[in-house]
Scaffold this motif. Structure first.
Motif, PDB file in Angstrom:
ATOM      1  N   GLY A   1       0.791  -1.223   0.000  1.00 54.89           N
ATOM      2  CA  GLY A   1       0.000   0.000   0.000  1.00 54.89           C
ATOM      3  C   GLY A   1       0.820   1.268   0.000  1.00 54.89           C
ATOM      4  O   GLY A   1       0.296   2.362   0.258  1.00 54.89           O
TER       5      GLY A   1
ATOM      6  N   PRO B   1      -1.932  -3.115   4.464  1.00 54.62           N
ATOM      7  CA  PRO B   1      -3.106  -3.970   4.706  1.00 54.62           C
ATOM      8  C   PRO B   1      -2.964  -4.795   5.982  1.00 54.62           C
ATOM      9  O   PRO B   1      -1.851  -5.131   6.395  1.00 54.62           O
ATOM     10  CB  PRO B   1      -3.135  -4.877   3.468  1.00 54.62           C
TER      11      PRO B   1
ATOM     12  N   ARG C   1      -5.136  -7.593   6.346  1.00 56.04           N
ATOM     13  CA  ARG C   1      -5.515  -8.946   5.946  1.00 56.04           C
ATOM     14  C   ARG C   1      -4.453  -9.526   5.004  1.00 56.04           C
ATOM     15  O   ARG C   1      -3.743  -8.772   4.328  1.00 56.04           O
ATOM     16  CB  ARG C   1      -6.875  -8.932   5.240  1.00 56.04           C
TER      17      ARG C   1
ATOM     18  N   ILE D   1      -2.625 -11.043   1.839  1.00 50.97           N
ATOM     19  CA  ILE D   1      -2.663 -10.469   0.499  1.00 50.97           C
ATOM     20  C   ILE D   1      -2.485 -11.551  -0.558  1.00 50.97           C
ATOM     21  O   ILE D   1      -1.490 -12.287  -0.546  1.00 50.97           O
ATOM     22  CB  ILE D   1      -1.538  -9.417   0.343  1.00 50.97           C
TER      23      ILE D   1
END
Length: 316
Positions: A281, A304, A306, A308
């Motif tokens: 990100g 993130p 969660r 990936i």
């Protein structure tokens, strides 16, 4: 010396690094360096059958090629003795003796089959919880069993819930007795267990920030308990999402096409860093970047939480 955090790279030199290793290492470097901190390189080569100095040298070359430079450790050494775990056994033995004097260490003669039997207690994630089968052995019983089998050494854990706040994932709690059980300090083959070695070394090396994959989140309460017993100050922990293949499988060293040598045969180091930063990100365009160029963009809120799924074409 910098007053910022002391982070670390702690690779296991058992082969070329893969995408997941690189992802965690990049975030560890950015997290420490963006706050004016430093990076320690420690080679976690406890398993000397699988880990070699040739692989360790390759790990160092790989980090340099990607621009992930460290400030202390590796083959260059530093103020904290050897930075190869295979050469730090005396420190682990001293910690073990301290725990033994507290009455918290006992021998375990369970076989692998017994530990993983269907009747053994299991956590929700499928991991086996040690049943405590050898916990109440008398000294005489242990001596008798030791004639035919070398024991592992376990730490007695109390009925205690360990709660901490992960810097990235937030609050996490674990009941040591129910969700973990008495855990290993030394294996039956004489190798030191990860939990003890990593706590002793991070404490001795002044590590104040640990960035690693979320698969190690559940081991953190055990380590925090060891920090407490050994009188050491624990670091802050940041657990990062795992990288998954399209079929949901966790990427590992078995994925040869995503090992660093394969990746660098298809793209430049800057292209690789840029695509890792895209997954994190931190680089929306996904274009080539150096770690240094990413420092102004680093923010844990962008990363993130969660796991990936890596697009198949991103690193092909």
């Amino acid at each position: 010396m910098s007053g910022g955090p002391v982070g670390r790279f702690a690779p296991s030199p058992s082969g070329r690094m893969h995408l997941g290793n690189l992802f965690s290492s990049l975030l560890a470097w950015l997290s420490a360096k963006s706050a004016g901190g430093r990076i320690v390189l420690r080679l976690e080569d406890l398993d000397t059958q699988r880990c070699t100095r040739a692989f360790a040298a390759q790990v160092e070359a790989d980090y340099r090629a990607l621009g992930l430079l460290w400030d202390e450790g590796g083959s260059g050494g530093g103020p904290n003795g050897s930075y190869f775990q295979s050469e730090r056994g005396e420190r682990y033995a001293a910690a073990l003796e301290r725990l033994r004097r507290m009455g918290l260490v006992y021998p375990c003669f369970c076989t692998r089959a017994q530990l993983h039997a269907a009747s053994a207690p299991h956590r929700e994630d499928g991991q086996t919880v040690y049943s405590g089968a050898c916990r109440a052995l008398t000294a005489q019983e242990a001596a008798l069993r030791a004639r035919t089998r070398s024991p592992a050494l376990r730490l007695r854990v109390p009925e205690k819930t360990v709660l901490f706040t992960d810097g990235h994932l937030g609050p996490y709690a674990e009941d040591l007795a129910r969700e973990c059980g008495d855990f290993l300090l030394r294996r039956s083959d004489g190798l030191w267990a990860y939990q003890l070695a990593v706590v002793v070394d991070d404490g001795a090396m002044g590590v104040t920030q640990v960035v690693r994959g979320s698969d190690l989140l559940s081991s953190t309460p055990r380590q925090l308990y060891l920090y407490e017993l050994l009188g050491l100050t624990p670091p802050e922990f940041y657990h990062v999402p795992l990288l998954l293949a399209a079929d949901g499988r966790r990427l590992s060293k078995r994925d040869g096409d995503l090992s660093l040598d394969a990746l660098l045969s298809r793209m430049t180091a800057e292209e690789l860093v840029g695509r890792l930063a895209l997954l994190a990100g931190l680089n929306p365009g996904g274009g080539p970047r150096t770690p240094e160029s990413l420092l102004p963009d680093f923010d844990w809120e962008k990363v993130p939480r969660r796991d990936i799924t890596v697009p198949e074409r991103l690193f092909s």
